[in-house]
Design an enzyme around this catalytic site. Structure first.
Site, PDB file in Angstrom:
ATOM      1  N   ASN A  20       0.854  -1.186   0.000  1.00 11.59           N
ATOM      2  CA  ASN A  20       0.000   0.000   0.000  1.00 11.59           C
ATOM      3  C   ASN A  20       0.893   1.240   0.000  1.00 11.59           C
ATOM      4  OD1 ASN A  20      -1.452   2.265   0.980  1.00 11.59           O
ATOM      5  ND2 ASN A  20      -3.104   0.905   1.601  1.00 11.59           N
ATOM      6  N   ASP A  22      -0.081   4.449  -0.243  1.00  8.35           N
ATOM      7  CA  ASP A  22      -0.758   5.704   0.112  1.00  8.35           C
ATOM      8  C   ASP A  22       0.163   6.670   0.848  1.00  8.35           C
ATOM      9  OD1 ASP A  22      -3.159   4.911  -0.975  1.00  8.35           O
ATOM     10  OD2 ASP A  22      -3.982   4.198   0.930  1.00  8.35           O
ATOM     11  N   HIS A  23       1.025   6.122   1.713  1.00  2.00           N
ATOM     12  CA  HIS A  23       1.886   7.009   2.501  1.00  2.00           C
ATOM     13  C   HIS A  23       2.894   7.757   1.644  1.00  2.00           C
ATOM     14  CE1 HIS A  23       0.154   5.879   6.240  1.00  2.00           C
ATOM     15  NE2 HIS A  23       0.497   4.616   6.123  1.00  2.00           N
ATOM     16  N   ARG A  31       3.773  18.452   0.743  1.00  5.17           N
ATOM     17  CA  ARG A  31       4.489  19.602   0.199  1.00  5.17           C
ATOM     18  C   ARG A  31       3.864  20.129  -1.105  1.00  5.17           C
ATOM     19  NH1 ARG A  31       9.640  22.161   0.076  1.00  5.17           N
ATOM     20  NH2 ARG A  31       9.795  21.549   2.251  1.00  5.17           N
ATOM     21  N   HIS A  63      -5.701   3.735  -1.912  1.00  4.72           N
ATOM     22  CA  HIS A  63      -7.053   4.023  -1.436  1.00  4.72           C
ATOM     23  C   HIS A  63      -7.428   5.425  -1.918  1.00  4.72           C
ATOM     24  CE1 HIS A  63      -9.880   4.183   2.351  1.00  4.72           C
ATOM     25  NE2 HIS A  63     -10.503   4.518   1.242  1.00  4.72           N
ATOM     26  N   ARG A  65      -9.626   8.105  -1.350  1.00  3.81           N
ATOM     27  CA  ARG A  65     -10.581   8.553  -0.335  1.00  3.81           C
ATOM     28  C   ARG A  65     -11.449   9.687  -0.855  1.00  3.81           C
ATOM     29  NH1 ARG A  65     -10.497   7.641   5.040  1.00  3.81           N
ATOM     30  NH2 ARG A  65      -9.081   6.026   5.738  1.00  3.81           N
ATOM     31  N   ARG A  69      -7.220  12.828   0.528  1.00  4.42           N
ATOM     32  CA  ARG A  69      -6.152  13.310   1.398  1.00  4.42           C
ATOM     33  C   ARG A  69      -4.772  12.826   0.951  1.00  4.42           C
ATOM     34  NH1 ARG A  69      -7.439   9.915   6.883  1.00  4.42           N
ATOM     35  NH2 ARG A  69      -9.470  10.847   6.552  1.00  4.42           N
ATOM     36  N   HIS A  70      -4.702  11.681   0.274  1.00  3.65           N
ATOM     37  CA  HIS A  70      -3.382  11.276  -0.252  1.00  3.65           C
ATOM     38  C   HIS A  70      -3.452  10.996  -1.756  1.00  3.65           C
ATOM     39  CE1 HIS A  70      -5.260   7.549   1.040  1.00  3.65           C
ATOM     40  NE2 HIS A  70      -4.880   7.665   2.286  1.00  3.65           N
ATOM     41  N   GLU A  90      -8.552   0.399  -3.150  1.00  9.43           N
ATOM     42  CA  GLU A  90      -9.476   0.397  -2.012  1.00  9.43           C
ATOM     43  C   GLU A  90     -10.424   1.585  -2.164  1.00  9.43           C
ATOM     44  OE1 GLU A  90      -6.079  -1.130   1.156  1.00  9.43           O
ATOM     45  OE2 GLU A  90      -7.071   0.793   1.437  1.00  9.43           O
ATOM     46  N   THR A 120      -7.028   6.342   9.683  1.00  6.95           N
ATOM     47  CA  THR A 120      -6.931   5.259   8.713  1.00  6.95           C
ATOM     48  C   THR A 120      -8.183   4.395   8.866  1.00  6.95           C
ATOM     49  OG1 THR A 120      -5.555   3.414   7.923  1.00  6.95           O
ATOM     50  CG2 THR A 120      -5.613   3.788  10.299  1.00  6.95           C
ATOM     51  N   THR A 121      -8.341   3.405   7.992  1.00  5.24           N
ATOM     52  CA  THR A 121      -9.532   2.556   8.059  1.00  5.24           C
ATOM     53  C   THR A 121      -9.586   1.879   9.426  1.00  5.24           C
ATOM     54  OG1 THR A 121      -9.056   2.131   5.744  1.00  5.24           O
ATOM     55  CG2 THR A 121     -10.814   0.852   6.737  1.00  5.24           C
ATOM     56  N   GLU A 171     -10.892  -9.647   2.448  1.00  2.00           N
ATOM     57  CA  GLU A 171      -9.653  -9.278   3.126  1.00  2.00           C
ATOM     58  C   GLU A 171      -9.990  -9.189   4.611  1.00  2.00           C
ATOM     59  OE1 GLU A 171      -7.145  -6.276   1.395  1.00  2.00           O
ATOM     60  OE2 GLU A 171      -6.406  -5.641   3.353  1.00  2.00           O
ATOM     61  N   HIS A 211      -3.873  -4.782   7.497  1.00  3.86           N
ATOM     62  CA  HIS A 211      -4.060  -3.658   8.412  1.00  3.86           C
ATOM     63  C   HIS A 211      -3.239  -3.875   9.690  1.00  3.86           C
ATOM     64  CE1 HIS A 211      -6.084   0.165   9.088  1.00  3.86           C
ATOM     65  NE2 HIS A 211      -5.792  -0.103  10.344  1.00  3.86           N
ATOM     66  N   GLY A 212      -2.264  -3.030   9.850  1.00  2.00           N
ATOM     67  CA  GLY A 212      -1.440  -3.058  11.058  1.00  2.00           C
ATOM     68  C   GLY A 212      -0.424  -4.184  11.095  1.00  2.00           C
ATOM     69  N   GLY A 234       1.118  -1.553   4.316  1.00  4.14           N
ATOM     70  CA  GLY A 234       1.589  -0.239   3.909  1.00  4.14           C
ATOM     71  C   GLY A 234       2.440   0.452   4.946  1.00  4.14           C
ATOM     72  N   HIS A 235       1.829   0.757   6.081  1.00  9.38           N
ATOM     73  CA  HIS A 235       2.481   1.654   7.036  1.00  9.38           C
ATOM     74  C   HIS A 235       3.845   1.153   7.496  1.00  9.38           C
ATOM     75  CE1 HIS A 235       2.370   5.004   9.891  1.00  9.38           C
ATOM     76  NE2 HIS A 235       3.112   4.187  10.633  1.00  9.38           N
TER      77      HIS A 235
END
Ligand code: PXP
Length: 262
Positions: A20, A22-23, A31, A63, A65, A69-70, A90, A120-121, A171, A211-212, A234-235
């Site tokens: 993922n 997104d980050h 920026r 994702h 959204r 936002r990203h 997503e 986040t979700t 998922e 997730h996580g 992702g994270h």
């Protein structure tokens, strides 16, 4: 056999990794949100996706959204143009975003709950409660030959309903496991995920999870939970990439996944 790869598989692992990114878009937007495609805008989402693929990722997850936002709308065709594996989009079940997904035609979509103020979700999509609104969306994606996944909590009623709705993939939300602060909770959440994966598999569903998940909690998760096809992470990968670089972070995660057998 699962369809959807545009070129040869890039890893021999049975268990696939979707990264993922997104980050990466979050950092760019921090920026360059007024001009995300300016000549000097960075980091490049397409370059990040390419590095993940070259390191062995089997799909790129993003994702879109409602608040953008990203990820931005224009990122979808830009990403798709360069991908050698597949795009997993997503999305929340809203007419606007569903229409974009049908138009952009990623190989996979994953329907997730979406609340404006969440970071986040936060939980799985309640497919039991939203069955009536999900049914036409799932049908529309099936008709468009886009494979639909439902991001759900690892509970029997959610799985039974996902199967009844005709979704080919679920998922399983691993957030409760990832956030378990003590051994008792961890064991309980692992058992919940194990039972959910077994039931989903028995119902003929492809079983993904995410997730996580991170470098510390993944080994116990993989030891406990059968039938997994793909993890979306992702994270923790992007966080590690700050120190090691993205390719090394992806390869390290794949190393943890390499011994997994169904
Ligand atoms: N899978 C789904 C459906 C998600 O919504 C997310 C978070 O965007 C992930 C996987 C990845 O979660 P994480 O960033 O915690 O690895």
């Amino acid at each position: 056999m699962l369809a959807g790869f545009r070129s040869r598989p890039m890893s021999t692992s049975l268990l696939h990794l979707g990264v993922n990114v997104d980050h990466v878009a979050t950092l760019r937007q921090a920026r360059y949100s007024p001009h995300p495609y300016a000549f000097n805008a960075e980091p490049s989402l397409e370059a990040a996706a390419r590095v993940c693929e070259e390191a062995g990722a089997r799909s790129i997850t993003v994702h879109l959204r409602a608040d953008r936002r990203h990820l931005q709308d224009a990122d979808l065709p830009r990403l798709r143009a360069g991908l050698k594996t597949k795009l997993n989009l997503e999305l929340g079940n809203t007419p606007e975003i569903v229409a974009i997904a049908l138009r952009e035609h990623p190989e996979d979509v994953c329907l997730v709950p979406e609340h404006r103020r969440e970071v986040t979700t936060e939980g799985g999509l309640d497919v039991v409660a939203h069955r009536d609104t999900l049914a036409p969306t799932i049908q529309a994606f099936a008709k468009g030959q886009i494979r639909v996944s439902l991001f759900i909590d690892p509970d029997a009623p959610q799985i039974e309903t996902a199967a009844a709705l005709g979704a080919p993939v679920v998922e399983l939300h691993t957030g409760a496991y990832a956030n378990s602060g003590n051994e008792g909770d961890r064991r309980r959440e692992l058992e919940r995920l194990r039972a959910a994966a077994a039931l989903a598999f028995a119902r003929g569903l492809v079983v993904n999870a995410g997730h996580g998940l991170n470098y510390a909690n993944l080994p116990a998760f993989l030891a406990a939970v059968p039938h997994l096809h793909e993890l979306n992470i992702g994270h923790s990968i992007v966080s590690r990439a700050v120190f090691t670089g993205l390719a090394a972070a992806v390869r390290e995660m794949l190393g943890l996944m390499s011994g997994y057998s169904l």
